[in-house]
Design a protein around this motif. Structure first.
Motif, PDB file in Angstrom:
ATOM      1  N   HIS A 196       1.907   5.045  11.177  1.00  0.00           N
ATOM      2  CA  HIS A 196       1.776   5.486   9.783  1.00  0.00           C
ATOM      3  C   HIS A 196       2.650   4.570   8.929  1.00  0.00           C
ATOM      4  N   TRP A 197       2.602   4.748   7.631  1.00  0.00           N
ATOM      5  CA  TRP A 197       3.177   3.741   6.734  1.00  0.00           C
ATOM      6  C   TRP A 197       4.480   4.185   6.083  1.00  0.00           C
ATOM      7  N   GLN A 230      -2.586   5.326  10.223  1.00  0.00           N
ATOM      8  CA  GLN A 230      -3.520   4.539   9.400  1.00  0.00           C
ATOM      9  C   GLN A 230      -4.321   3.616  10.308  1.00  0.00           C
ATOM     10  N   ARG A 232      -9.715   5.837  15.421  1.00  0.00           N
ATOM     11  CA  ARG A 232      -9.224   7.212  15.238  1.00  0.00           C
ATOM     12  C   ARG A 232      -9.869   8.146  16.263  1.00  0.00           C
ATOM     13  N   LYS A 239       0.833  -1.188   0.000  1.00  0.00           N
ATOM     14  CA  LYS A 239       0.000   0.000   0.000  1.00  0.00           C
ATOM     15  C   LYS A 239       0.882   1.257   0.000  1.00  0.00           C
ATOM     16  N   THR A 262      -2.125  -2.552  11.595  1.00  0.00           N
ATOM     17  CA  THR A 262      -2.006  -1.674  10.434  1.00  0.00           C
ATOM     18  C   THR A 262      -0.604  -1.819   9.862  1.00  0.00           C
TER      19      THR A 262
END
Lengths: 126, 164
Positions: free
Chosen positions: B66-67, A105, A112, A98, B88
């Motif tokens: 986060h990625w 995320q 969230r 991704k 995630t």
């Protein structure tokens, strides 16, 4: 994770690294590892199969006593499927990762909302 | 059993197809840099065990990862309710980890092994992060020392490490 294993062991903490990517683990060379030949994302078993998950971990944890040489890898005797067709598909269809977004995320909007609420509370604490 | 997947070759070929520069994998074999070695100080049934996992696991209510080269850590209480765990990650299929986090974060399995007496006890927290940090320097200089510090403070004898 192999780099972290090397630092932990140097700091006096005995480690066992699970792995499903044998070639990467061999290169990074952590002190002690157990190789589970499963598709990535299943380093400690299949979903919803607690007996299998237990068997895998018990067999892996035995490596603490069985391996005697730095950099050894125990080969675990579990197989994902009889035909092992998944091996042909791994990374074969191009890059399906991704996009590398730099904002959190969340798995769900509810997560969230809860995280943002928790942060707001922290800010208003004296 | 058929041969293990050659991930380095496949990822290299993928990057070449996409026009990315070749990724330089860490190599502690050539030249040889053997790892430190610390045997288990006592039987596992009397050890305090740590758990460190890189599958992007967090607890609902915590900030998610986060990625993009996220080198931050989350402390997950080992008494956490399994249904509060989330996953995630940019680099692997999350379907099974979201259905059953134990596939990349074996918390129920370890709690069971403690109850059975196979493992002495668990540290009060497990530590999680998101792998796929491309800079080995950041892992070595930022992330790994923080994990060493946390596990030392937890006074563990040994640690199980679960990458994805």
């Amino acid at each position: 994770m192999g780099l972290i294993a090397r630092q932990l062991e140097a700091a006096g903490i005995s480690t066992l690294g699970m792995t499903s990517a044998l070639d990467i683990t061999r290169k990074v060379n952590p002190p002690r590892a157990a190789f589970l030949d499963y598709p990535l994302g299943h380093t400690t078993g299949k979903p919803g199969e607690p007996e299998l998950q237990r068997a895998i971990l018990v067999e892996a944890l035995r490596a603490f006593g069985e391996l005697g040489e730095p950099g050894s890898v125990k080969m675990l005797p579990f197989r994902w499927s009889a035909d092992e067709a998944w091996k042909r598909q791994a990374f074969a269809g191009g890059d399906d990762r991704k996009p590398r977004l730099d904002t959190p995320q969340y798995q769900s909007d509810e997560d969230r909302r809860r995280a943002e609420e928790a942060m707001a509370c922290r800010v208003c604490e004296p | 059993m058929s041969a293990p997947v050659d991930y380095i070759t496949r990822i290299r070929e993928n990057y070449a197809r996409l026009g990315y520069p070749t990724y330089a994998w860490v190599d502690n074999r050539e030249p040889p840099r053997p790892p430190a070695w610390r045997p288990l100080p006592k039987p596992l049934s009397r050890c305090r065990l740590g758990l460190v996992a890189s599958g992007g696991i967090y607890v609902s209510g915590q900030v998610a990862f986060h990625w993009k080269d996220d080198a931050s850590l989350r402390a997950v209480p080992t008494s956490v309710r399994t249904e509060d765990l989330r996953a995630t990650h940019f680099a692997y299929d999350l379907t099974d980890a979201r259905r059953d986090p134990n596939v990349v974060f074996p918390i129920d399995t370890l709690r069971r092994l403690v109850a059975e007496g196979v493992v002495g006890e668990l540290a009060s927290h497990a530590y999680t992060f998101m792998g796929g940090i491309y800079s080995a320097r950041r892992v070595n200089e930022e992330l790994a020392p923080r994990i060493v510090e946390r596990l030392r403070a937890e006074q563990v004898d040994a640690s199980l490490l679960v990458p994805v």
